[in-house]
Design a protein around this motif. Structure first.
Motif, PDB file in Angstrom:
ATOM      1  N   TYR A 195       0.862  -1.189   0.000  1.00  0.00           N
ATOM      2  CA  TYR A 195       0.000   0.000   0.000  1.00  0.00           C
ATOM      3  C   TYR A 195       0.895   1.235   0.000  1.00  0.00           C
ATOM      4  O   TYR A 195       1.729   1.406   0.894  1.00  0.00           O
ATOM      5  N   PRO A 243       1.662   4.979   0.613  1.00  0.00           N
ATOM      6  CA  PRO A 243       1.092   6.103   1.379  1.00  0.00           C
ATOM      7  C   PRO A 243       0.663   7.227   0.434  1.00  0.00           C
ATOM      8  O   PRO A 243       1.321   7.459  -0.589  1.00  0.00           O
ATOM      9  N   PRO A 244      -0.427   7.929   0.747  1.00  0.00           N
ATOM     10  CA  PRO A 244      -0.922   8.987  -0.142  1.00  0.00           C
ATOM     11  C   PRO A 244       0.159   9.989  -0.550  1.00  0.00           C
ATOM     12  O   PRO A 244       0.176  10.439  -1.693  1.00  0.00           O
ATOM     13  N   LEU A 285       3.121   9.549  -1.215  1.00  0.00           N
ATOM     14  CA  LEU A 285       4.110   9.010  -2.174  1.00  0.00           C
ATOM     15  C   LEU A 285       3.459   8.525  -3.462  1.00  0.00           C
ATOM     16  O   LEU A 285       4.131   7.940  -4.312  1.00  0.00           O
ATOM     17  N   ARG A 286       2.188   8.756  -3.602  1.00  0.00           N
ATOM     18  CA  ARG A 286       1.513   8.192  -4.779  1.00  0.00           C
ATOM     19  C   ARG A 286       1.854   8.914  -6.080  1.00  0.00           C
ATOM     20  O   ARG A 286       1.514   8.425  -7.157  1.00  0.00           O
ATOM     21  N   GLU A 327      -2.796   3.255  -5.641  1.00  0.00           N
ATOM     22  CA  GLU A 327      -2.779   3.033  -4.191  1.00  0.00           C
ATOM     23  C   GLU A 327      -2.024   1.762  -3.815  1.00  0.00           C
ATOM     24  O   GLU A 327      -1.349   1.714  -2.793  1.00  0.00           O
TER      25      GLU A 327
END
Lengths: 754, 87
Positions: free
Chosen positions: B5, B7-8, B10-11, B18
């Motif tokens: 997953y 992290p937001p 690092l997207r 995601e």
């Protein structure tokens, strides 16, 4: 109440007398302030009168000339820490900030910030000398509130602080009071809210609140001529205290020994060090042991409270009572240096519910208050106040029962949290069911201005590292040495797990908390971890003892050890041979030396803990005073080792939560000076303010522990403010969204409604 | 294959995605597998061959203190989260 079939235990679940009870009841227990050493000096810390000021110069010459003064220190005596980040057991710490908190460098960042210290032959001489230290300050405007500190034109506290996200800083980022941003998302929050029939969005504020431990910080330090440093102190973690002290004074960790004294409360506030490095420097300079004790005002003004906060929480639900989306924006006051519990706050805000689409954004913000620190479930109480109040309002608007709504939407095994991970076996719904089915919740509350509220809370609970050593004595007792300082009776809880595993009585185990040279590395007593993790270490030690006792019996019987087994406190051999534990203990020296078991715990991590609370209040509409009429707490303890201690933790957490809810806050004037830094004016609840807290222990065993233990120390503080706010609404029809809900605020809200 | 997953924050390195799949039996090995496809991800999460201070890894819902050495079973979920303490 237990879920499923409960395992049968002989020791676990009983209520033996605590091993440290007699010493504490008779006043013989030794606390840090009881230490007396030959030639010991007394230290005093001089603190900043300003909330924000440049320190232009410090002149100690007049103080040094005072007869009886033996040493003076300022930040110039401490090594430069640059910007090193060091892991200190419970998290990473910027050593430059930690050092500057212990002794201000070029700026004082809060009223009470340490700026110099004196050691003298008596406390009175030290106090006189401190008054003779001349400090040239250039006062700066303070910023005391989180939203104000986030403004671009806010006074800047630290020029080395830039906003980090996931540990990295964007190159274009300028110095700021905003130290960190956290973002968690799950699903599509916009699409989620589009499915909602009802959306409630509200703003909340909570005050700066101190842990309020009764015993002030203290440290006695001897920097010996051989370079070895011994620290006697009140601490939640000897090993982190050792590391912090060693790092801050610039010597090897192995050159510092920390001796834990009994501790008069900590609740997270006795993890960071304040005094030991200062006393160490004074001891090195004077060549004598130095003792420093904080006064109460310094405890309030200069040690870490929990942060004040601003929160905006939005929740959407369908008409049939299903939560479909949640969104939160949270900002915590870190105090003078970065490091508020904003991350766990963000991770906890929706943790009690199964919400398909959610988004949480959080900020760690520096303000001119003391550096905030852990306080019982750090960050979770603030966000529980916001979320559980919004949930109550949704229940009200939808006309559904608050307990049934929580059961319908509650997190359970398989629920994915907003921060990503999926829950293992947890007992959130079981705690709500316990409250729903309780006599309290089922009873009718009558009378004017009376109301009932419920709320739920969550805390992660930690695992971390623990070590124990257990030695079998010839009389059949076992000496147990552990590294976990005992705040809430953990000595007995650990001893009971050792006793259960060995099949002996709890009273046959003699527990002792040892210094850092006498036991293996052990993390802090915090994170509700000790009964869990140190308990695992004790079980491991007991298993090692079992194995050695089997081998000793085989030697005594002159049989193969494979034909001997340990069962139910007995060692059983062939031909119906058997020894009780005590019988064999008396003979172990005939066939060998001491029988010693070691145990460590390092990799086990707990599942989370939940609690649901129900409270009845009566509000005086003329004064705004809120009286707690009845309070019941249901909490998942996994397996309650010593039910009295579990109940004590539950009750203690509730009482502290009642303090957050109704009274406790730092009052600052416009210069950033705290105006209520005494227990007369900083109002913690007393026995006159609370009824007997009724407890329901729910037991959903944690599979990560051999006996199913879950930590119980922290989660009970989370729900009280929300439960009480919901009860106030039920009583007088006003929604309180600003902690504390003190009489003036409640009275104003009632008047406004009228 | 383990699912990581992102992290937001690092997207931007994964084009907004995601979750990504990476091969490997430890967190380190999974990140090594992901790095060619998502350059810069390792540097954002690690420093000096360890997780950045203040970060922890959770594998299939259990927080780990073993950092990059944490074993990752097949079909596990890997999350990078802020390190937590307590009071």
């Amino acid at each position: 109440m237990a879920t499923g079939e409960k395992r049968k235990y002989k020791v676990i679940g009983t209520r033996p007398l605590r091993h440290d009870g007699v010493d504490k009841l008779t006043g013989r227990a030794q606390y840090g302030a009881d230490i007396r050493l030959t030639g010991m000096l007394h230290g005093v810390v001089l603190r900043s009168p300003h909330a924000h000021a440049k320190i232009k110069s410090i002149d100690t010459s007049a103080a040094a000339a005072l007869p009886g003064v033996r040493a003076i220190c300022t930040s110039a005596d401490f090594p430069d820490q640059v910007g090193r980040i060091v892991e200190l057991g419970e998290g990473a710490v910027n050593m430059r900030h930690l050092s500057a908190n212990v002794m201000a460098h070029d700026k004082a960042l809060y009223k009470g910030h340490a700026v110099a210290a004196v050691a003298a032959d008596s406390i009175h001489i030290a106090e006189e000398a401190a008054k003779l230290i001349k400090i040239d300050y250039e006062p700066l405007p303070p910023v005391m509130e989180v939203l104000g500190a986030m403004r671009d034109d806010a006074p800047l506290l630290n020029d080395d602080v830039r906003m980090t996200e996931m540990g990295t800083v964007k190159p274009e980022t300028k110095p700021s009071n905003v130290a960190a941003k956290f973002l968690f998302t799950k699903g599509d929050v916009t699409a989620g809210f589009a499915k909602a029939d009802i959306i409630i969005e509200r703003e909340f504020r909570t005050a700066t609140v101190h842990q309020g431990y009764i015993e002030p910080h203290n440290a006695t330090v001897l920097w010996n001529a051989d370079g070895k440093v011994t620290v006697w102190m009140s601490t939640q973690g000897t090993f982190t205290a050792r590391q912090q002290t060693a790092e801050l004074v610039g010597i090897a960790v192995s050159d510092v020994k920390v001796v834990p004294m009994e501790i008069g409360g900590g609740f997270g506030g006795k993890i960071s060090v304040y005094l030991p490095p200062v006393a160490a420097i004074l001891s090195r300079k004077s060549g004598k042991p130095v003792q420093i004790q904080m006064e109460r005002a310094a405890v309030f003004e200069a040690t870490g409270p929990t942060p004040g906060s601003f929160m905006r929480v939005k929740v959407g639900a369908t008409r049939d009572g299903k939560i479909v989306a949640g969104e939160a924006w949270i900002a915590f006051e870190a105090g003078a240096f970065p490091g508020s519990p904003i991350a766990p706050g963000c991770m906890c805000v929706f943790s009690c519910y199964d919400i398909p689409d959610a988004r949480v954004e959080g900020y760690d913000v520096c303000v001119n208050k003391p550096r905030s620190n852990a306080y019982r479930a750090p960050g979770s109480t603030q966000v529980a106040f916001a979320m559980e109040t919004v949930v109550d309002e949704i229940c009200e608007k939808l006309g559904v029962d608050a307990a049934e709504f929580r059961i319908k939407n509650g997190a359970k095994e398989g629920t994915r949290r907003v921060d990503g991970p999926v829950y293992h076996r947890i007992g959130m719904i079981e705690t709500v069911e316990a409250i729903r089915d309780s006599e309290h919740y089922q009873s009718k509350l009558t009378g004017p201005n009376r109301g009932r509220g419920i709320a739920t809370g969550f805390w992660f609970n930690a695992g971390l590292k623990s070590a124990v050593v257990a030695t079998v004595n010839l009389d059949g007792t076992v000496s147990l040495i552990e590294g976990s300082t005992d705040i809430g009776g953990s000595r007995t809880g650990i001893a009971m797990q050792l006793a259960e595993t060995l099949g002996i009585a709890a009273e046959a185990v003699k527990p002792q908390v040892a210094d850092t040279d006498s036991i293996g590395y052990t993390d802090v007593t915090g994170g509700s971890r000790v009964t869990f993790a140190t308990g695992i270490a004790a079980v491991e030690a007991a298993k090692e003892i079992q194995k050695q006792m089997v081998e000793r019996a085989a030697l005594l019987w002159e049989v193969d050890s494979a034909s001997v087994k340990y069962e139910d406190g007995k060692v059983i051999g062939p031909a119906e041979k058997s020894f009780s534990f005590a019988e064999l203990a008396a003979k172990i020296h005939e066939v060998g030396g001491a029988v010693i078991g070691h145990g460590t715990s390092s990799s086990a991590e707990q599942g989370g803990a939940f609690g649901t609370h129900c409270v009845d209040v009566e509000v005086d509409p003329d004064t705004g005073k809120v009286q707690i009429l009845r309070y019941t707490i249901a909490q998942d303890a996994g397996t309650a080792i010593h039910p009295s201690y579990v109940e004590g933790q539950m009750q203690g957490g509730v009482v502290q939560g009642i303090g957050w809810a109704l009274n406790e806050e730092y009052f600052y004037d416009d210069k950033g000076v705290m105006r209520n830094a005494t227990f007369l004016d900083y109002r913690i609840p007393t026995c006159y303010d609370v009824p007997m807290i009724e407890t329901i222990i729910v037991e959903v065993p944690d599979p990560a522990h051999p006996y199913g233990v879950r930590g119980v120390g922290e989660v009970p503080i989370c729900p009280p403010p929300a439960a009480i706010a919901n009860a106030i609404h039920a009583a007088v029809g006003v929604r309180m969204r600003d902690l504390p809900m003190s009489p003036p605020k409640v009275c104003a809200a009632v008047m406004q409604k009228k | 294959m383990p699912t990581v997953y992102i992290p937001p924050a690092l997207r931007d390195l994964t084009g907004g995605v995601e979750t990504v799949e990476g091969k490997g039996q430890t967190v380190r090995a999974v990140l090594v597998d992901l790095e060619p496809r998502y350059p810069g991800l390792t540097a954002k999460l690690c420093i000096d061959d360890a997780l950045r201070p203040g970060l922890m890894v959770a594998v299939s819902g259990t927080m780990s203190r073993q950092g990059l050495r944490t074993p990752v079973p097949a079909n596990a979920e890997v999350h990078f989260l802020p390190a937590l303490g307590g009071g």
